[in-house]
Enzyme design. Structure first.
Site, PDB file in Angstrom:
ATOM      1  N   ASP A  29      89.057 -81.714  33.874  1.00 15.97           N
ATOM      2  CA  ASP A  29      88.652 -81.670  35.275  1.00 15.97           C
ATOM      3  C   ASP A  29      88.575 -83.101  35.819  1.00 15.97           C
ATOM      4  O   ASP A  29      88.074 -83.996  35.133  1.00 15.97           O
ATOM      5  CB  ASP A  29      87.290 -80.976  35.395  1.00 15.97           C
ATOM      6  N   ILE A  30      89.064 -83.298  37.032  1.00 12.79           N
ATOM      7  CA  ILE A  30      89.042 -84.647  37.619  1.00 12.79           C
ATOM      8  C   ILE A  30      87.665 -85.034  38.142  1.00 12.79           C
ATOM      9  O   ILE A  30      87.427 -86.195  38.462  1.00 12.79           O
ATOM     10  CB  ILE A  30      90.106 -84.818  38.730  1.00 12.79           C
ATOM     11  N   ASN A  85      83.812 -68.850  38.002  1.00 15.64           N
ATOM     12  CA  ASN A  85      83.253 -68.624  39.331  1.00 15.64           C
ATOM     13  C   ASN A  85      84.163 -67.633  40.055  1.00 15.64           C
ATOM     14  O   ASN A  85      85.382 -67.694  39.920  1.00 15.64           O
ATOM     15  CB  ASN A  85      83.186 -69.936  40.113  1.00 15.64           C
ATOM     16  N   GLY A  91      80.951 -69.819  43.967  1.00 18.03           N
ATOM     17  CA  GLY A  91      81.310 -71.209  43.748  1.00 18.03           C
ATOM     18  C   GLY A  91      82.782 -71.456  43.448  1.00 18.03           C
ATOM     19  O   GLY A  91      83.158 -72.565  43.085  1.00 18.03           O
ATOM     20  N   GLN A  92      83.631 -70.433  43.606  1.00 18.83           N
ATOM     21  CA  GLN A  92      85.057 -70.627  43.353  1.00 18.83           C
ATOM     22  C   GLN A  92      85.679 -71.426  44.490  1.00 18.83           C
ATOM     23  O   GLN A  92      85.629 -71.024  45.640  1.00 18.83           O
ATOM     24  CB  GLN A  92      85.771 -69.277  43.205  1.00 18.83           C
ATOM     25  N   HIS A  98      90.263 -69.455  36.924  1.00 17.93           N
ATOM     26  CA  HIS A  98      90.136 -70.555  35.984  1.00 17.93           C
ATOM     27  C   HIS A  98      88.792 -70.500  35.272  1.00 17.93           C
ATOM     28  O   HIS A  98      87.812 -69.996  35.797  1.00 17.93           O
ATOM     29  CB  HIS A  98      90.335 -71.917  36.655  1.00 17.93           C
ATOM     30  N   HIS A 100      85.945 -72.775  33.231  1.00 17.36           N
ATOM     31  CA  HIS A 100      85.408 -74.122  33.017  1.00 17.36           C
ATOM     32  C   HIS A 100      84.807 -74.165  31.615  1.00 17.36           C
ATOM     33  O   HIS A 100      83.868 -73.418  31.318  1.00 17.36           O
ATOM     34  CB  HIS A 100      84.281 -74.438  34.007  1.00 17.36           C
TER      35      HIS A 100
END
Length: 112
Positions: A29-30, A85, A91-92, A98, A100
């Site tokens: 994750d960035i 999410n 919170g998506q 995806h 996390h």
């Protein structure tokens, strides 16, 4: 319009990829929320958990198995969290399913 994740799959946007096979792709994750924060995504575009069908069972199962293998390879021996999410209230932020993978520190509960 393709999501940012589709663009990563298609190599239109660079990512720090840690795993790839025919079914899924995993990358760092960035904007990490833990020392280890890796996203695992299906290569086939599925918008969210709400959009799953019976034919997605193997794809989702593969993503979860990959998360477990990555956690092991990342040395998350004291535990980790796998989060999905769903929808804006959940919170998506990206309309592509995806997972996390979060670890490397003690996780709090409840999460948010």
């Amino acid at each position: 319009m393709p999501s940012i994740f589709t663009k990563i799959i298609d190599r239109e946007i660079p990512a720090d990829i840690v795993f790839e096979d025919d079914t899924c792709l995993a990358f760092r994750d960035i904007s990490p929320k833990a020392p280890t924060h890796i996203l695992i995504i299906p290569k086939r575009e599925i918008m969210s958990l709400d959009d799953l069908s019976d034919e997605d069972e193997q794809t989702v199962g593969r993503c979860v198995m990959v998360a477990s293998k990555i956690a092991e390879s990342e040395g998350l021996t004291d535990g980790y969290r796998l989060v999905v999410n769903c929808g804006s209230d959940g919170g998506q932020e990206v309309p592509h399913l995806h997972f996390h993978l979060l670890g490397g520190r003690k996780m709090a509960w409840p999460p948010g």
